[in-house]
Design an enzyme around this catalytic site. Sequence first.
Site, mmCIF file in Angstrom:
data_model
loop_
_atom_site.group_PDB
_atom_site.id
_atom_site.type_symbol
_atom_site.label_atom_id
_atom_site.label_comp_id
_atom_site.label_asym_id
_atom_site.label_seq_id
_atom_site.Cartn_x
_atom_site.Cartn_y
_atom_site.Cartn_z
ATOM 1 N N GLU A 77 -3.564 -2.077 -8.514
ATOM 2 C CA GLU A 77 -2.532 -2.585 -7.595
ATOM 3 C C GLU A 77 -1.253 -1.803 -7.834
ATOM 4 O O GLU A 77 -0.966 -1.408 -8.969
ATOM 5 C CB GLU A 77 -2.228 -4.067 -7.861
ATOM 6 C CG GLU A 77 -3.225 -5.019 -7.259
ATOM 7 C CD GLU A 77 -4.214 -5.511 -8.302
ATOM 8 O OE1 GLU A 77 -3.899 -5.435 -9.501
ATOM 9 O OE2 GLU A 77 -5.307 -5.961 -7.920
ATOM 10 N N TYR A 118 -1.721 8.177 -6.380
ATOM 11 C CA TYR A 118 -3.049 7.591 -6.167
ATOM 12 C C TYR A 118 -3.697 8.155 -4.904
ATOM 13 O O TYR A 118 -4.879 8.484 -4.896
ATOM 14 C CB TYR A 118 -2.953 6.063 -6.087
ATOM 15 C CG TYR A 118 -2.397 5.443 -7.343
ATOM 16 C CD1 TYR A 118 -2.773 5.915 -8.597
ATOM 17 C CD2 TYR A 118 -1.477 4.398 -7.300
ATOM 18 C CE1 TYR A 118 -2.251 5.366 -9.768
ATOM 19 C CE2 TYR A 118 -0.951 3.845 -8.460
ATOM 20 C CZ TYR A 118 -1.337 4.331 -9.688
ATOM 21 O OH TYR A 118 -0.823 3.795 -10.831
#
Length: 168
Positions: A120, A132
Amino acid sequence: MSVLERLKTLLGIAEERPLYLRALKATDIPAVLIIERKMYSYPWSEEIFRDCLKVGYSNWAFIKDGEFIGYAILSVAVGEAHILNICLDSSYKGQGLGQKFLDEILIVAKEKQVSCVFLEVRPSNIAAVNLYKKTGFKKIGQRKNYYPAPDGKEDAIVFSLDIALDSD
Ligand SMILES: CC(C)(COP(=O)(O)OP(=O)(O)OC[C@H]1O[C@@H](n2cnc3c(N)ncnc32)[C@H](O)[C@@H]1OP(=O)(O)O)[C@@H](O)C(=O)NCCC(=O)NCCS
């Protein structure tokens, strides 16, 4: 990285190399807390890090030229890993080290027979979101009001990366 180097890394005996991962130890916690409190507005407590060591998460220190420069905490279970924390000291940001660190963590996950990695991240954490995405993570959801924030709460983007089919 050769099998021997990888083994040394896992055993934490690769000090001759300039950049490597080793297992995070209880004695690292003071250094972890300095970085954690510098890098996050809502840092984890010392107790959380102690619990991570106690419950046997996959806990890693990132060492550069003998200096402790970052850490990562993963929970790993039945083919899935969750990156709970990955953090690099601000002095080392923007030099490609976060990418290298994440790549190493993904290799570790693969070695643990992980096929899918989850994490997260705050949408406002542009550096992490870009890191990411660049690594191939895909957004699979959004948790409403997940994080504390100065003006209430902030959502979390949930990312996942399938590493089962990678060739390396
Ligand atoms: C997120 C973090 C690990 C990135 O590490 P880093 O060493 O600064 O990142 P790198 O230099 O390896 O950059 C890799 C990619 O990340 C992205 N990125 C890094 N810094 C960025 C910035 N300031 N703005 C936008 N994108 C950025 C880019 O996509 C970059 O690739 P590029 O250089 O080809 O554009 C680091 O900033 C950090 O530890 N931050 C504090 C803790 C944290 O937020 N952890 C993530 C919690 S989910």
